[in-house]
Design a protein around this motif. Structure first.
Motif, short mmCIF file in Angstrom:
data_model
loop_
_atom_site.label_atom_id
_atom_site.label_comp_id
_atom_site.label_asym_id
_atom_site.label_seq_id
_atom_site.Cartn_x
_atom_site.Cartn_y
_atom_site.Cartn_z
N LEU A 271 -4.69 2.81 -25.86
CA LEU A 271 -4.03 2.83 -24.41
C LEU A 271 -2.38 2.91 -24.57
CD1 LEU A 271 -6.72 1.85 -23.49
CD2 LEU A 271 -5.88 0.02 -22.03
N GLN A 272 -2.08 2.87 -25.92
CA GLN A 272 -0.70 2.94 -26.02
C GLN A 272 0.05 4.19 -25.46
OE1 GLN A 272 1.23 0.59 -27.70
NE2 GLN A 272 2.95 1.88 -26.88
N PRO A 273 -0.63 5.41 -25.30
CA PRO A 273 0.00 6.60 -24.74
C PRO A 273 0.41 6.42 -23.38
CG PRO A 273 -1.69 7.32 -26.48
CD PRO A 273 -1.65 6.04 -26.04
N ILE A 274 -0.85 5.83 -22.75
CA ILE A 274 -0.83 5.49 -21.15
C ILE A 274 0.25 4.32 -20.92
CG2 ILE A 274 -2.26 5.19 -19.20
CD1 ILE A 274 -4.67 5.92 -20.73
N SER A 275 0.33 3.42 -21.78
CA SER A 275 1.30 2.23 -21.56
C SER A 275 2.59 2.73 -21.32
CB SER A 275 0.99 1.19 -22.44
OG SER A 275 1.46 1.69 -23.89
N ALA A 276 3.08 3.90 -21.90
CA ALA A 276 4.34 4.32 -21.84
C ALA A 276 4.65 4.91 -20.70
CB ALA A 276 4.59 5.35 -23.04
N THR A 277 3.79 5.29 -19.75
CA THR A 277 3.99 5.83 -18.67
C THR A 277 4.16 4.60 -17.44
OG1 THR A 277 1.61 5.77 -17.61
CG2 THR A 277 2.44 7.56 -19.40
N ALA A 278 4.39 5.00 -16.37
CA ALA A 278 4.75 4.04 -15.27
C ALA A 278 3.51 3.68 -14.41
CB ALA A 278 5.90 4.25 -14.31
N ASP A 279 2.37 4.64 -14.61
CA ASP A 279 1.02 4.64 -13.89
C ASP A 279 0.31 3.55 -14.30
OD1 ASP A 279 -1.16 5.35 -12.47
OD2 ASP A 279 -1.03 7.40 -12.86
N ILE A 280 0.24 2.55 -13.75
CA ILE A 280 -0.64 1.04 -13.96
C ILE A 280 -1.99 1.33 -13.71
CG2 ILE A 280 -0.21 -0.02 -11.62
CD1 ILE A 280 -0.91 -1.65 -15.15
N GLU A 281 -2.22 2.15 -12.46
CA GLU A 281 -3.72 2.47 -12.26
C GLU A 281 -4.41 3.36 -13.38
OE1 GLU A 281 -4.79 4.00 -8.49
OE2 GLU A 281 -3.64 2.29 -7.22
N ALA A 282 -3.64 4.34 -13.87
CA ALA A 282 -4.10 5.20 -15.07
C ALA A 282 -4.41 4.15 -16.22
CB ALA A 282 -3.34 6.15 -15.35
N TRP A 283 -3.71 3.28 -16.66
CA TRP A 283 -3.65 2.34 -17.56
C TRP A 283 -5.19 1.51 -17.40
CZ3 TRP A 283 -4.58 -2.76 -18.75
CH2 TRP A 283 -4.19 -3.28 -20.15
N LEU A 284 -5.26 1.04 -16.11
CA LEU A 284 -6.33 0.12 -15.81
C LEU A 284 -7.89 0.97 -15.91
CD1 LEU A 284 -5.23 -2.29 -13.02
CD2 LEU A 284 -6.15 -2.71 -15.36
N LYS A 285 -7.58 2.02 -15.23
CA LYS A 285 -9.08 2.77 -15.50
C LYS A 285 -9.43 2.99 -17.02
CE LYS A 285 -8.39 5.52 -11.10
NZ LYS A 285 -8.11 6.82 -10.31
N ALA A 286 -8.13 3.52 -17.73
CA ALA A 286 -8.58 3.85 -19.23
C ALA A 286 -9.14 2.27 -19.98
CB ALA A 286 -7.17 4.12 -20.02
N TYR A 287 -8.56 1.35 -19.55
CA TYR A 287 -9.00 -0.02 -20.06
C TYR A 287 -10.41 -0.32 -19.62
CZ TYR A 287 -9.14 -5.15 -20.93
OH TYR A 287 -9.59 -6.51 -21.11
N LEU A 288 -10.76 -0.13 -18.42
CA LEU A 288 -12.08 -0.33 -17.85
C LEU A 288 -13.11 0.59 -18.56
CD1 LEU A 288 -11.34 -0.78 -14.04
CD2 LEU A 288 -11.80 -2.57 -15.68
N HIS A 289 -12.63 1.74 -18.79
CA HIS A 289 -13.50 2.94 -19.25
C HIS A 289 -13.82 2.37 -20.85
CE1 HIS A 289 -15.24 6.47 -20.62
NE2 HIS A 289 -14.57 6.58 -21.61
N TYR A 290 -12.88 1.66 -21.26
CA TYR A 290 -13.26 1.26 -22.73
C TYR A 290 -14.14 -0.01 -22.62
CZ TYR A 290 -12.33 -0.69 -27.56
OH TYR A 290 -12.79 -0.90 -28.72
N ALA A 291 -13.83 -0.80 -21.81
CA ALA A 291 -14.79 -1.93 -21.43
C ALA A 291 -16.29 -1.38 -21.36
CB ALA A 291 -14.31 -2.89 -20.41
N GLN A 292 -16.32 -0.63 -20.52
CA GLN A 292 -17.63 0.03 -20.00
C GLN A 292 -18.31 0.79 -21.15
OE1 GLN A 292 -16.47 1.50 -16.12
NE2 GLN A 292 -17.40 0.03 -15.07
N THR A 293 -17.72 1.51 -22.12
CA THR A 293 -18.07 2.15 -23.10
C THR A 293 -18.56 1.47 -24.47
OG1 THR A 293 -15.91 3.33 -23.93
CG2 THR A 293 -17.47 4.46 -22.33
N ASN A 294 -17.62 0.10 -24.53
CA ASN A 294 -17.72 -0.61 -25.77
C ASN A 294 -18.22 -2.06 -25.08
OD1 ASN A 294 -16.69 1.20 -28.02
ND2 ASN A 294 -15.32 1.33 -26.29
N PRO A 295 -19.53 -2.25 -24.10
CA PRO A 295 -19.56 -3.50 -23.39
C PRO A 295 -19.70 -4.72 -24.25
CG PRO A 295 -21.59 -1.89 -23.32
CD PRO A 295 -20.23 -1.26 -24.00
#
Length: 201
Positions: free
Chosen positions: A74-98
């Motif tokens: 998530l480091q590349p996304i955290s450098a942006t101001a888009d919190i929704e994109a960060w959360l979507k990536a975080y949720l994707h990780y959680a769902q693909t590595n449950p």
């Protein structure tokens, strides 16, 4: 390939963690036992206890690897101001590595021992990536973080992203990002806590 007795303790620790992660990914956390890890490695059970004092300590190191993986992904996304994109990536990780993700939030030791500093630092690294997108009070951001995980742990998989984004947008609507109002934040914190409590009933 080196023979078993040629591995250093550092190498042996990595072999144990790799074997454990393979079992978790392929069979789920419920299948993880010290004996099964030893079989996966082709080592004795005693070899595992040479590098990990207990199953709880082993799981702590597995979780630390997961947290490090999340932070890196998530480091590349955290450098942006888009919190929704960060959360979507975080949720994707959680769902693909449950199983690996849920292990982080599951108690594995009967003793109420404090987490070691090195592990707490790994936990904080993920939260700080999240928190850097907000200017509200730390208490409000922490409450939002807890509310998001309440949704992740208790909702149906096809509802998680929609519910989390709704919570996030409601949070933004509870006060100004640049000049948050204390009363509005307090109402939002109480709402998140109540929603999390109700979902556990």
């Amino acid at each position: 390939m080196a023979r078993r007795n040629e591995h250093s303790l550092i190498e042996l620790k990595a072999i144990v963690l790799n074997a454990a992660e393979t079992i978790i990914t392929e069979e789920g956390f419920a299948a993880l036992t010290i004996r099964k890890i030893a079989m996966e490695m082709g080592y004795t059970v005693g070899s595992i206890y040479m590098v990990f004092a207990s199953r709880a300590e082993l799981i702590l190191h597995i979780n630390a690897r997961t947290l490090e993986d999340i932070t890196t992904c998530l480091q590349p996304i955290s450098a942006t101001a888009d919190i929704e994109a960060w959360l979507k990536a975080y949720l994707h990780y959680a769902q693909t590595n449950p199983d690996r993700w849920r292990m982080i939030f599951t108690p594995h030791s009967p003793e109420a021992e404090p987490l070691p500093d090195w592990y707490q630092a790994q936990l904080n690294s993920v939260f700080q990536q999240f928190a850097t997108h907000f200017t509200q009070s730390p208490q409000a951001v922490q409450a939002l973080w807890q509310g998001i995980h309440g949704i992740c742990l208790l909702s149906q998989s096809d509802e998680i992203e929609t519910s989390v984004l709704l919570l996030l947008r409601t949070f933004f609507g509870a006060g100004s990002l640049t000049s948050p109002d204390y009363y509005q934040e307090k109402v939002m914190i109480d709402t998140i806590k109540f929603a999390t409590y109700e979902s556990k009933k």
